[in-house]
Design a protein around this motif. Structure first.
Motif, PDB file in Angstrom:
ATOM      1  N   PHE A 111      -2.494  -0.475  11.667  1.00 11.70           N
ATOM      2  CA  PHE A 111      -1.007  -0.200  10.610  1.00 11.70           C
ATOM      3  C   PHE A 111      -0.168   0.984  11.748  1.00 11.70           C
ATOM      4  O   PHE A 111       1.312   0.077  11.102  1.00 11.70           O
ATOM      5  N   ALA A 112      -0.024   1.592  12.152  1.00 18.12           N
ATOM      6  CA  ALA A 112       1.180   2.380  12.685  1.00 18.12           C
ATOM      7  C   ALA A 112       1.589   1.187  14.029  1.00 18.12           C
ATOM      8  O   ALA A 112       2.988   1.707  14.336  1.00 18.12           O
ATOM      9  N   ILE A 126      10.044  -0.545   5.119  1.00 16.91           N
ATOM     10  CA  ILE A 126       8.709  -0.397   4.826  1.00 16.91           C
ATOM     11  C   ILE A 126       7.548  -0.140   3.228  1.00 16.91           C
ATOM     12  O   ILE A 126       8.302   1.475   3.061  1.00 16.91           O
ATOM     13  N   MET A 127       7.295  -1.010   3.164  1.00 14.00           N
ATOM     14  CA  MET A 127       6.292  -0.783   1.521  1.00 14.00           C
ATOM     15  C   MET A 127       4.622  -0.224   1.972  1.00 14.00           C
ATOM     16  O   MET A 127       4.781  -1.366   2.462  1.00 14.00           O
ATOM     17  N   ALA A 128       3.927   0.768   1.568  1.00 17.74           N
ATOM     18  CA  ALA A 128       3.028   0.111   2.259  1.00 17.74           C
ATOM     19  C   ALA A 128       1.570   0.231   0.985  1.00 17.74           C
ATOM     20  O   ALA A 128       2.190   1.344   0.526  1.00 17.74           O
ATOM     21  N   ASP A 129       1.175  -0.420   1.226  1.00 16.24           N
ATOM     22  CA  ASP A 129      -0.010  -0.796   0.230  1.00 16.24           C
ATOM     23  C   ASP A 129      -1.305  -0.557   0.226  1.00 16.24           C
ATOM     24  O   ASP A 129      -1.559  -1.186   1.655  1.00 16.24           O
ATOM     25  N   CYS A 130      -1.501   0.950  -0.061  1.00 16.40           N
ATOM     26  CA  CYS A 130      -2.363   2.009  -0.185  1.00 16.40           C
ATOM     27  C   CYS A 130      -3.815   0.911  -1.581  1.00 16.40           C
ATOM     28  O   CYS A 130      -3.450   0.660  -3.034  1.00 16.40           O
ATOM     29  N   GLY A 131      -4.650   1.870  -1.270  1.00 14.99           N
ATOM     30  CA  GLY A 131      -5.699   1.394  -1.706  1.00 14.99           C
ATOM     31  C   GLY A 131      -6.438   2.866  -2.096  1.00 14.99           C
ATOM     32  O   GLY A 131      -7.556   2.701  -2.653  1.00 14.99           O
ATOM     33  N   ARG A 138      -1.674   7.279   5.392  1.00 14.45           N
ATOM     34  CA  ARG A 138      -1.798   6.924   6.872  1.00 14.45           C
ATOM     35  C   ARG A 138      -0.402   6.855   7.582  1.00 14.45           C
ATOM     36  O   ARG A 138      -0.252   6.117   7.416  1.00 14.45           O
ATOM     37  N   ALA A 139      -0.036   6.494   5.948  1.00 14.94           N
ATOM     38  CA  ALA A 139       1.209   5.510   5.541  1.00 14.94           C
ATOM     39  C   ALA A 139       2.140   7.004   6.006  1.00 14.94           C
ATOM     40  O   ALA A 139       3.188   6.273   6.314  1.00 14.94           O
ATOM     41  N   LEU A 140       2.246   8.009   5.315  1.00 17.42           N
ATOM     42  CA  LEU A 140       2.499   9.063   5.839  1.00 17.42           C
ATOM     43  C   LEU A 140       3.140   9.553   6.283  1.00 17.42           C
ATOM     44  O   LEU A 140       4.105  10.068   7.214  1.00 17.42           O
ATOM     45  N   ASP A 141       1.928   9.345   7.724  1.00 22.74           N
ATOM     46  CA  ASP A 141       1.680   9.642   8.951  1.00 22.74           C
ATOM     47  C   ASP A 141       3.013   9.071   9.817  1.00 22.74           C
ATOM     48  O   ASP A 141       3.530   9.752  10.796  1.00 22.74           O
ATOM     49  N   VAL A 142       3.113   7.630   9.394  1.00 27.29           N
ATOM     50  CA  VAL A 142       4.504   7.273  10.274  1.00 27.29           C
ATOM     51  C   VAL A 142       5.201   7.038   9.589  1.00 27.29           C
ATOM     52  O   VAL A 142       6.135   6.231   9.669  1.00 27.29           O
ATOM     53  N   GLN A 143       5.523   7.623   8.328  1.00 28.27           N
ATOM     54  CA  GLN A 143       6.570   7.946   7.568  1.00 28.27           C
ATOM     55  C   GLN A 143       7.264   6.469   7.078  1.00 28.27           C
ATOM     56  O   GLN A 143       8.526   6.031   7.449  1.00 28.27           O
TER      57      GLN A 143
END
Length: 227
Positions: A111-112, A126-131, A138-143
């Motif tokens: 993902f990163a 970019i919108m990160a679809d999370c479960g 993981r999404a926050l780590d790459v801002q």
């Protein structure tokens, strides 16, 4: 800092207009008409899938379009590769939605790595679809620009809740700081949408309950049969 385009979505409704192969409404023009109707009803943005639908809807509404490209039915199928993401940008998406799980991707990128390559090639949001919270982190780590609970209850990381996963919304909001958190998934009533906003969601994404008449009809017929 929150991008101005996302800032304008705070406290709003995003309507997901999607139909799949063999469904009665499966046509880009039909989805564009659905999106136009949602816009007239007050939708602040449209989420849609497929290149033809993104292009058709972008030409019909004057609000942001969140684009994705679904391919396959298992594992990572929401904009699964960099190629899919770049195509969504080319089709006109203002924001591209990506699966943010740690599951293997068809092109071998993480993902990163996908986010990094997409940012090098474009200036898209970019919108990160999370479960799960692992996905959120993981999404926050790459801002990423937006975190969403889209996959909550669909990846086996969390049980599927009766309505939206408000616990995940609250946890994500607590971890996200200034990053907007969208609530998506199983929002079937206005009260559930309001509850998501009260739980801290920046915006709500509603699809089936607004744009999938086959499912809505099924809800009514089942209720009548049970009565």
């Amino acid at each position: 800092m929150v991008d101005p385009l996302i800032e304008q979505l705070k406290g709003s409704l995003v309507v997901s207009c999607q139909a799949y192969p063999n469904e009665p409404l499966r046509h880009p023009e039909t989805m564009a008409q659905m999106a136009h109707a949602a816009w007239r009803g007050g939708a602040a943005a449209i989420r849609c899938q497929g290149l033809a639908d993104i292009a058709a809807i972008k030409g019909r509404v004057d609000i942001p379009v969140i684009g994705l490209w679904k391919e396959g039915h298992e594992g990572v199928y929401i904009t699964p590769t960099l190629r899919h993401a770049l195509a969504c940008v080319s089709a006109g998406a203002d924001i591209v939605a990506l699966d943010a799980t740690g599951r293997p991707r068809p092109d071998g990128r993480t993902f990163a790595q996908t986010v990094d390559a997409l940012r090098r090639a474009t200036d898209t949001l970019i919108m990160a679809d999370c479960g799960s919270m692992d996905d959120v982190q993981r999404a926050l780590d790459v801002q990423v620009d937006i975190v969403s609970t889209t996959l909550a209850g669909y990846t086996n990381d969390r049980p599927a809740t009766e309505g939206p996963d408000l616990d995940l919304v609250r946890q994500a909001v607590a971890a996200a700081g200034e990053t907007p958190v969208f609530c998506e998934g199983r929002i079937h009533t206005p009260n559930q949408a309001a509850a998501a906003i009260k739980a801290g969601a920046w915006a709500c994404v509603v699809g089936t309950a607004i744009t999938h008449p086959t499912s809505i009809t099924t809800w009514f017929t089942q209720a009548i049969e049970e009565a």
